[in-house]
Design a protein around this motif. Structure first.
Motif, PDB file in Angstrom:
ATOM      1  N   GLN A  57      -9.144 -29.567  13.157  1.00  0.00           N
ATOM      2  CA  GLN A  57      -8.161 -28.591  13.628  1.00  0.00           C
ATOM      3  C   GLN A  57      -8.177 -28.514  15.147  1.00  0.00           C
ATOM      4  N   GLY A  58      -7.050 -28.175  15.709  1.00  0.00           N
ATOM      5  CA  GLY A  58      -6.938 -27.980  17.145  1.00  0.00           C
ATOM      6  C   GLY A  58      -6.317 -26.632  17.434  1.00  0.00           C
ATOM      7  N   LYS A  59      -6.448 -26.194  18.670  1.00  0.00           N
ATOM      8  CA  LYS A  59      -5.874 -24.912  19.068  1.00  0.00           C
ATOM      9  C   LYS A  59      -5.053 -25.117  20.340  1.00  0.00           C
ATOM     10  N   TYR A  60      -3.844 -24.622  20.318  1.00  0.00           N
ATOM     11  CA  TYR A  60      -2.938 -24.703  21.457  1.00  0.00           C
ATOM     12  C   TYR A  60      -2.664 -23.260  21.883  1.00  0.00           C
ATOM     13  N   VAL A  61      -3.096 -22.910  23.071  1.00  0.00           N
ATOM     14  CA  VAL A  61      -2.911 -21.547  23.573  1.00  0.00           C
ATOM     15  C   VAL A  61      -1.971 -21.591  24.773  1.00  0.00           C
ATOM     16  N   LEU A  62      -0.983 -20.752  24.770  1.00  0.00           N
ATOM     17  CA  LEU A  62      -0.031 -20.751  25.880  1.00  0.00           C
ATOM     18  C   LEU A  62       0.358 -19.325  26.249  1.00  0.00           C
ATOM     19  N   PHE A  63       0.778 -19.181  27.491  1.00  0.00           N
ATOM     20  CA  PHE A  63       1.217 -17.897  28.014  1.00  0.00           C
ATOM     21  C   PHE A  63       2.628 -18.067  28.572  1.00  0.00           C
ATOM     22  N   THR A  64       3.473 -17.113  28.301  1.00  0.00           N
ATOM     23  CA  THR A  64       4.828 -17.148  28.812  1.00  0.00           C
ATOM     24  C   THR A  64       5.267 -15.739  29.180  1.00  0.00           C
ATOM     25  N   GLU A  65       6.431 -15.611  29.767  1.00  0.00           N
ATOM     26  CA  GLU A  65       7.003 -14.311  30.100  1.00  0.00           C
ATOM     27  C   GLU A  65       8.323 -14.139  29.361  1.00  0.00           C
ATOM     28  N   ILE A  66       8.522 -12.983  28.777  1.00  0.00           N
ATOM     29  CA  ILE A  66       9.769 -12.706  28.075  1.00  0.00           C
ATOM     30  C   ILE A  66      10.307 -11.359  28.536  1.00  0.00           C
ATOM     31  N   GLU A  67      11.568 -11.108  28.208  1.00  0.00           N
ATOM     32  CA  GLU A  67      12.188  -9.838  28.590  1.00  0.00           C
ATOM     33  C   GLU A  67      12.328  -8.887  27.410  1.00  0.00           C
ATOM     34  N   GLU A  68      12.409  -9.440  26.190  1.00  0.00           N
ATOM     35  CA  GLU A  68      12.590  -8.626  25.005  1.00  0.00           C
ATOM     36  C   GLU A  68      11.494  -8.917  23.978  1.00  0.00           C
ATOM     37  N   GLU A  69      10.915  -7.857  23.408  1.00  0.00           N
ATOM     38  CA  GLU A  69       9.851  -8.037  22.425  1.00  0.00           C
ATOM     39  C   GLU A  69      10.319  -8.776  21.179  1.00  0.00           C
ATOM     40  N   THR A  70      11.605  -8.663  20.873  1.00  0.00           N
ATOM     41  CA  THR A  70      12.126  -9.310  19.664  1.00  0.00           C
ATOM     42  C   THR A  70      11.982 -10.833  19.720  1.00  0.00           C
ATOM     43  N   GLN A  71      11.838 -11.375  20.928  1.00  0.00           N
ATOM     44  CA  GLN A  71      11.682 -12.819  21.070  1.00  0.00           C
ATOM     45  C   GLN A  71      10.357 -13.304  20.478  1.00  0.00           C
ATOM     46  N   VAL A  72       9.364 -12.419  20.439  1.00  0.00           N
ATOM     47  CA  VAL A  72       8.044 -12.821  19.969  1.00  0.00           C
ATOM     48  C   VAL A  72       8.101 -13.220  18.493  1.00  0.00           C
TER      49      VAL A  72
END
Length: 268
Positions: A57-72
């Protein structure tokens, strides 16, 4: 291992979101993840891959910026639909901080923490002021750490006499300890390790004596474990003394001395 784990977003209205994606490494999931993120116009501010997870198994961790919580939720559902994805976790930092997703932090197979070099050096100074034979204690502590690091690295990747010092160089650089230059003769089992920008020397300040004994011990423990030969290492010049670099001389341990004789946990 991950660098730069703690950053801040300048976007006043942005929500910093992290995604931790667990996937099967034999199904090309990394490329599919990147393709899906691109289609959703997810702009990655910071990301890392960790393929040391068990069972392929592998793990891919990323960080981004969004404007609306619904995008999550939308991003989560799209990622979970990718073939080879095992699980997706996500979270929002409302204080616009980017930090390590996983708690506790793991480094070389053990729990770790991020601290300022000055904090580490303050501990060294207290030991020097209040402990009898402090240099010996710091050397033994380093020996144990170097030995443990070597064992972990050897279990996750192929390491031998040809590349073990290159691996040590990368470990020092990645962990922020310093930049290594190694001049080592395999025939005589002797040489030197130069450390540029040692975090200990830089934080310690001026000193009449070398202050990086912990590093000497770490190097000795690592080399002893990797090469199955007992080494001794001592610092002969140090940046804290006004030298340009910290220089550690490597030599064979005296005849009859075995690794178990210099490892603290095995001293009788």
């Amino acid at each position: 291992m991950v660098r730069d784990l703690y950053m801040f977003s300048r976007g006043e209205k942005a929500l910093v979101v992290w995604f931790s994606i667990l996937y099967k490494t034999n199904m090309g999931a990394e490329a599919k993840i990147n393709s899906a993120l691109g289609e959703m116009e997810v702009k990655i501010r910071f990301a890392y891959l960790d393929n040391t997870e068990p069972d392929g198994q592998g793990k891919y961790v990323l960080f981004t910026e969004i404007e609306e919580e619904t995008q999550v939720d939308m991003i989560n559902k799209r990622l979970l639909a990718i073939d080879g994805i095992i699980d997706v976790e996500s979270g929002i930092s409302r204080n616009r901080m980017i930090h390590s997703v996983d708690f506790p932090l793991n480094f070389l197979g053990e729990r770790a923490l991020i601290t300022r070099s000055k904090t580490f050096v303050d501990i060294l100074k207290i030991i020097r002021e209040h402990v009898i034979q402090p240099d010996g204690l710091l050397l033994l502590s380093g020996l144990k750490g170097g030995r443990g690091a070597a064992k972990y690295v050897r279990n996750i990747m192929p390491v031998d006499m040809k590349n073990c010092m290159a691996v040590l160089r990368e470990l020092f650089l990645a962990s922020g300890w310093g930049k290594l230059e190694v001049d080592f003769d395999k025939e005589s089992c002797s040489g030197k390790v130069v450390v540029r920008d040692s975090f200990i020397a830089d934080a310690y300040g001026p000193s009449d004596l070398p202050v990086c004994g912990y590093m000497s011990g770490f190097i000795a423990g690592y080399m002893t474990e990797m090469m199955r030969y007992t080494f001794q290492v001592r610092e002969v010049s140090c940046k804290s003394m006004g030298n340009a670099v910290c220089e550690h001389v490597v030599s064979p341990a005296p005849d009859g001395v075995k690794p178990e004789h210099i490892m603290k946990e095995e001293i009788q």
